[in-house]
Motif scaffolding. Sequence first.
Motif, PDB file in Angstrom:
ATOM      1  N   MET A   1       3.001  29.038 -46.828  1.00  0.00           N
ATOM      2  CA  MET A   1       3.469  28.054 -47.781  1.00  0.00           C
ATOM      3  C   MET A   1       3.856  26.781 -47.050  1.00  0.00           C
ATOM      4  SD  MET A   1       3.165  29.544 -50.648  1.00  0.00           S
ATOM      5  CE  MET A   1       4.216  28.633 -51.761  1.00  0.00           C
ATOM      6  N   GLY A   2       3.341  25.639 -47.565  1.00  0.00           N
ATOM      7  CA  GLY A   2       3.623  24.350 -46.939  1.00  0.00           C
ATOM      8  C   GLY A   2       5.002  23.837 -47.230  1.00  0.00           C
TER       9      GLY A   2
ATOM     10  N   LYS B   1       3.196  21.623 -36.349  1.00  0.00           N
ATOM     11  CA  LYS B   1       2.553  20.654 -35.484  1.00  0.00           C
ATOM     12  C   LYS B   1       2.331  19.371 -36.268  1.00  0.00           C
ATOM     13  CE  LYS B   1      -0.052  24.249 -33.084  1.00  0.00           C
ATOM     14  NZ  LYS B   1      -1.392  24.783 -32.809  1.00  0.00           N
ATOM     15  N   SER B   2       2.284  18.252 -35.593  1.00  0.00           N
ATOM     16  CA  SER B   2       2.014  16.990 -36.268  1.00  0.00           C
ATOM     17  C   SER B   2       0.667  16.461 -35.832  1.00  0.00           C
ATOM     18  CB  SER B   2       3.103  15.958 -35.952  1.00  0.00           C
ATOM     19  OG  SER B   2       3.077  15.626 -34.578  1.00  0.00           O
ATOM     20  N   GLN B   3       0.082  15.622 -36.676  1.00  0.00           N
ATOM     21  CA  GLN B   3      -1.190  14.962 -36.380  1.00  0.00           C
ATOM     22  C   GLN B   3      -1.146  13.597 -37.023  1.00  0.00           C
ATOM     23  OE1 GLN B   3      -4.835  17.166 -36.909  1.00  0.00           O
ATOM     24  NE2 GLN B   3      -5.834  15.382 -37.708  1.00  0.00           N
ATOM     25  N   ASN B   4      -1.686  12.584 -36.319  1.00  0.00           N
ATOM     26  CA  ASN B   4      -1.667  11.219 -36.840  1.00  0.00           C
ATOM     27  C   ASN B   4      -0.243  10.760 -37.164  1.00  0.00           C
ATOM     28  OD1 ASN B   4      -4.419  11.037 -36.677  1.00  0.00           O
ATOM     29  ND2 ASN B   4      -4.724  11.841 -38.738  1.00  0.00           N
ATOM     30  N   ASN B   5       0.736  11.232 -36.359  1.00  0.00           N
ATOM     31  CA  ASN B   5       2.135  10.861 -36.551  1.00  0.00           C
ATOM     32  C   ASN B   5       2.700  11.271 -37.897  1.00  0.00           C
ATOM     33  OD1 ASN B   5       2.105   9.684 -34.025  1.00  0.00           O
ATOM     34  ND2 ASN B   5       1.491   7.681 -34.808  1.00  0.00           N
ATOM     35  N   VAL B   6       2.116  12.289 -38.526  1.00  0.00           N
ATOM     36  CA  VAL B   6       2.634  12.805 -39.791  1.00  0.00           C
ATOM     37  C   VAL B   6       3.408  14.080 -39.488  1.00  0.00           C
ATOM     38  CG1 VAL B   6       2.054  13.704 -42.057  1.00  0.00           C
ATOM     39  CG2 VAL B   6       0.731  11.823 -41.084  1.00  0.00           C
ATOM     40  N   THR B   7       4.663  14.146 -39.892  1.00  0.00           N
ATOM     41  CA  THR B   7       5.473  15.317 -39.628  1.00  0.00           C
ATOM     42  C   THR B   7       5.803  16.039 -40.921  1.00  0.00           C
ATOM     43  OG1 THR B   7       7.464  13.958 -39.735  1.00  0.00           O
ATOM     44  CG2 THR B   7       6.497  14.306 -37.562  1.00  0.00           C
ATOM     45  N   THR B   8       6.258  17.276 -40.785  1.00  0.00           N
ATOM     46  CA  THR B   8       6.528  18.071 -41.983  1.00  0.00           C
ATOM     47  C   THR B   8       7.901  17.775 -42.544  1.00  0.00           C
ATOM     48  OG1 THR B   8       7.350  19.887 -40.632  1.00  0.00           O
ATOM     49  CG2 THR B   8       5.038  19.930 -41.230  1.00  0.00           C
ATOM     50  N   GLN B   9       8.006  17.886 -43.841  1.00  0.00           N
ATOM     51  CA  GLN B   9       9.256  17.727 -44.560  1.00  0.00           C
ATOM     52  C   GLN B   9       9.284  18.777 -45.664  1.00  0.00           C
ATOM     53  OE1 GLN B   9       9.108  13.754 -46.085  1.00  0.00           O
ATOM     54  NE2 GLN B   9       8.756  12.829 -44.090  1.00  0.00           N
ATOM     55  N   ASP B  10      10.371  18.809 -46.415  1.00  0.00           N
ATOM     56  CA  ASP B  10      10.458  19.705 -47.560  1.00  0.00           C
ATOM     57  C   ASP B  10       9.554  19.186 -48.668  1.00  0.00           C
ATOM     58  OD1 ASP B  10      11.145  21.443 -49.521  1.00  0.00           O
ATOM     59  OD2 ASP B  10      13.142  20.601 -49.876  1.00  0.00           O
TER      60      ASP B  10
ATOM     61  N   SER C   1       1.874  12.632 -46.294  1.00  0.00           N
ATOM     62  CA  SER C   1       3.272  12.630 -45.853  1.00  0.00           C
ATOM     63  C   SER C   1       3.645  13.871 -45.053  1.00  0.00           C
ATOM     64  CB  SER C   1       4.200  12.502 -47.061  1.00  0.00           C
ATOM     65  OG  SER C   1       3.964  13.544 -47.990  1.00  0.00           O
ATOM     66  N   GLU C   2       2.945  14.974 -45.239  1.00  0.00           N
ATOM     67  CA  GLU C   2       3.252  16.213 -44.528  1.00  0.00           C
ATOM     68  C   GLU C   2       1.941  16.924 -44.207  1.00  0.00           C
ATOM     69  OE1 GLU C   2       5.808  18.466 -47.038  1.00  0.00           O
ATOM     70  OE2 GLU C   2       6.972  16.698 -47.620  1.00  0.00           O
ATOM     71  N   TYR C   3       1.895  17.541 -43.032  1.00  0.00           N
ATOM     72  CA  TYR C   3       0.604  18.101 -42.610  1.00  0.00           C
ATOM     73  C   TYR C   3       0.806  19.168 -41.550  1.00  0.00           C
ATOM     74  CZ  TYR C   3      -3.991  18.232 -40.326  1.00  0.00           C
ATOM     75  OH  TYR C   3      -5.174  18.639 -39.782  1.00  0.00           O
ATOM     76  N   LYS C   4       0.131  20.292 -41.717  1.00  0.00           N
ATOM     77  CA  LYS C   4       0.040  21.302 -40.678  1.00  0.00           C
ATOM     78  C   LYS C   4      -1.403  21.771 -40.637  1.00  0.00           C
ATOM     79  CE  LYS C   4       2.175  25.398 -38.684  1.00  0.00           C
ATOM     80  NZ  LYS C   4       3.213  26.442 -38.827  1.00  0.00           N
TER      81      LYS C   4
ATOM     82  N   VAL D   1      -2.054  20.454 -50.817  1.00  0.00           N
ATOM     83  CA  VAL D   1      -3.363  21.083 -50.612  1.00  0.00           C
ATOM     84  C   VAL D   1      -3.177  22.238 -49.634  1.00  0.00           C
ATOM     85  CG1 VAL D   1      -5.747  20.753 -49.868  1.00  0.00           C
ATOM     86  CG2 VAL D   1      -4.511  18.872 -50.971  1.00  0.00           C
ATOM     87  N   LYS D   2      -3.345  23.467 -50.114  1.00  0.00           N
ATOM     88  CA  LYS D   2      -3.255  24.640 -49.248  1.00  0.00           C
ATOM     89  C   LYS D   2      -4.649  25.002 -48.740  1.00  0.00           C
ATOM     90  CE  LYS D   2       0.715  26.690 -51.610  1.00  0.00           C
ATOM     91  NZ  LYS D   2       1.223  27.876 -52.343  1.00  0.00           N
ATOM     92  N   ILE D   3      -4.746  25.269 -47.469  1.00  0.00           N
ATOM     93  CA  ILE D   3      -6.030  25.625 -46.862  1.00  0.00           C
ATOM     94  C   ILE D   3      -6.194  27.140 -46.937  1.00  0.00           C
ATOM     95  CG2 ILE D   3      -7.532  25.358 -44.872  1.00  0.00           C
ATOM     96  CD1 ILE D   3      -6.462  22.721 -46.224  1.00  0.00           C
ATOM     97  N   ILE D   4      -7.131  27.580 -47.789  1.00  0.00           N
ATOM     98  CA  ILE D   4      -7.430  29.002 -47.967  1.00  0.00           C
ATOM     99  C   ILE D   4      -8.937  29.165 -47.831  1.00  0.00           C
ATOM    100  CG2 ILE D   4      -7.225  30.993 -49.487  1.00  0.00           C
ATOM    101  CD1 ILE D   4      -4.977  29.563 -50.969  1.00  0.00           C
ATOM    102  N   PRO D   5      -9.419  29.638 -46.688  1.00  0.00           N
ATOM    103  CA  PRO D   5     -10.872  29.722 -46.475  1.00  0.00           C
ATOM    104  C   PRO D   5     -11.595  30.685 -47.417  1.00  0.00           C
ATOM    105  CG  PRO D   5      -9.674  29.823 -44.385  1.00  0.00           C
ATOM    106  CD  PRO D   5      -8.655  29.987 -45.474  1.00  0.00           C
TER     107      PRO D   5
END
Length: 523
Positions: free
Chosen positions: A4-5, A13-22, A192-195, A220-224
């Motif tokens: 769950m995001g 982890k962050s990418q493109n300077n985007v960090t996780t938040q609630d 705004s948030e990314y893993k 957007v949840k990544i579910i293959p």
Amino acid sequence: MLVMGCSQGDKAKSQNNVTTQDTSHANTMTLSWNKDIGPLNPHMYAPNEWFAQAMVYESLVQYEEGGKIEPALAESWDISKDGKEYTFHLRQGVKFSDGSDFNANIAKKNLDAILANANKHDWLELINQMKSVEAVDDYTLKISFKNPYYPVLQELALIRPVRFLGEAGFPDSGNNTEEIKKPIGTGPWVLSEYKKDEYATFTRNENYWGEKPKLEKVVVKIIPDGETRVLAFEKGELDLIFGTGLISLDSFKSLKESGKYEAKFSEPLSTRVLAVNSNKGATKDLNVRQALQYGLNKQALIDNLFYGFEEKADTLFAPNFPYSNLGLKPMDYDIEKAKQLLDESGWELSDGKQIREKDGKPLELDFAYVSDDNVQKAVAEAMQGEYSKLGIKVNLVGSEYQSHVEKQKNGEFNLIFSETWGAPYDPHSLVATMRHPSHGDYQAQLGLPMKKEIDQKINEVLISTDEKTRQDLYKYILGTLHEQAVYLPISYISNIAVYQKNVSGVTFTPQQYEVPMQDIEIK
């Protein structure tokens, strides 16, 4: 089963300077995708996902229903009499998501960066034809072309590569956007948030110049896996499933018929097609390629796998697309005709054997498909059974998406799944790529004796200014490819949408790679 995001305190982890938040919020919609969204570089391709690029970035013009070109970042435009200069009058007051101004100078910087990497975009004739870019003043942008290229406005409306990155997103080199610092666009959404490989959260862009989305957040949840996606939806963890191939049509039918959810599909958007390699093994032979056409009962395939949700396709482009209503004769299902063609080419089915042979070699074909595309997998398995009736052994080769793309580029297939690109690409953009070795269409056509002539006719049609001449050239190009059976059209693709009862405002757009979220609401 799902990560769950929105878990509090997640040290992602962050990418493109985007960090996780609630990410918890009442006015949030959650959907799922089968792969990571990528770095969201507006000027590049895979692993960047189309729908996510379209959420963040905008184009000068917008392609609407019926092929109408509407203003977007450009309010209006003028075209010179010779068709070689387009002057765009940019919308004033537009801000990037970081609050910086969109104007002619930053637009020019983006276009110059694209031209600096022109070899990355050689599939797109718009870039090949672009000569120079000038910022006439703060809100006037002039683009000059080498020739009067007729699809300029259509190709400026594409999701990529001609969209606009804010200054702070550019790398320190400034003129090369193969990699970006962070995704900054003028579009209605901000990442705004990314893993990576787990989730991405988009927040409404409060600086957006246009009508703001009704939603405040999209997760957007990544579910293959498609079945896992369906289970998550049934458990209420997803609000929306949107797009072809994300779930099986069995699952779509089951969800639709349950009455618990809303479910619908769009008008046909593009063509589901196989490229047949004229330059490898048995499919070098025209008789074999034609036998594959006659030997496939498309209607039975559609009835059994698509439940009538898609329409049978007989040509590469549907007749309602420009220059495509050519009266080409379909190669309808005729299994005896298919067997006759194989016999004529010396592929014999001996008594007691199930596979045809010629000169001691079996008639064996490699069929490549995307392994996590539920629809492709089902169609490939059905076709494997159909062709076994002709004495053809079909080896199914499932690969993840990027490996599948490499097989297209390298010609490592006898049969490979593809699809036309729909509006506003077809037919001109797809036809243009047929000249480039990096595309599967080129590889499929490489064994044709008239390949050079086809490419020359494509060169001519793209810069033709005479409507009749253009129609005649398309008739030769598309008619020849049809006769040579290098494409096996199956059906016309529709997008699907399944969503919870408390979701409203779900629609479809003419571009099949967009997920239109502007009017969606969660009740």
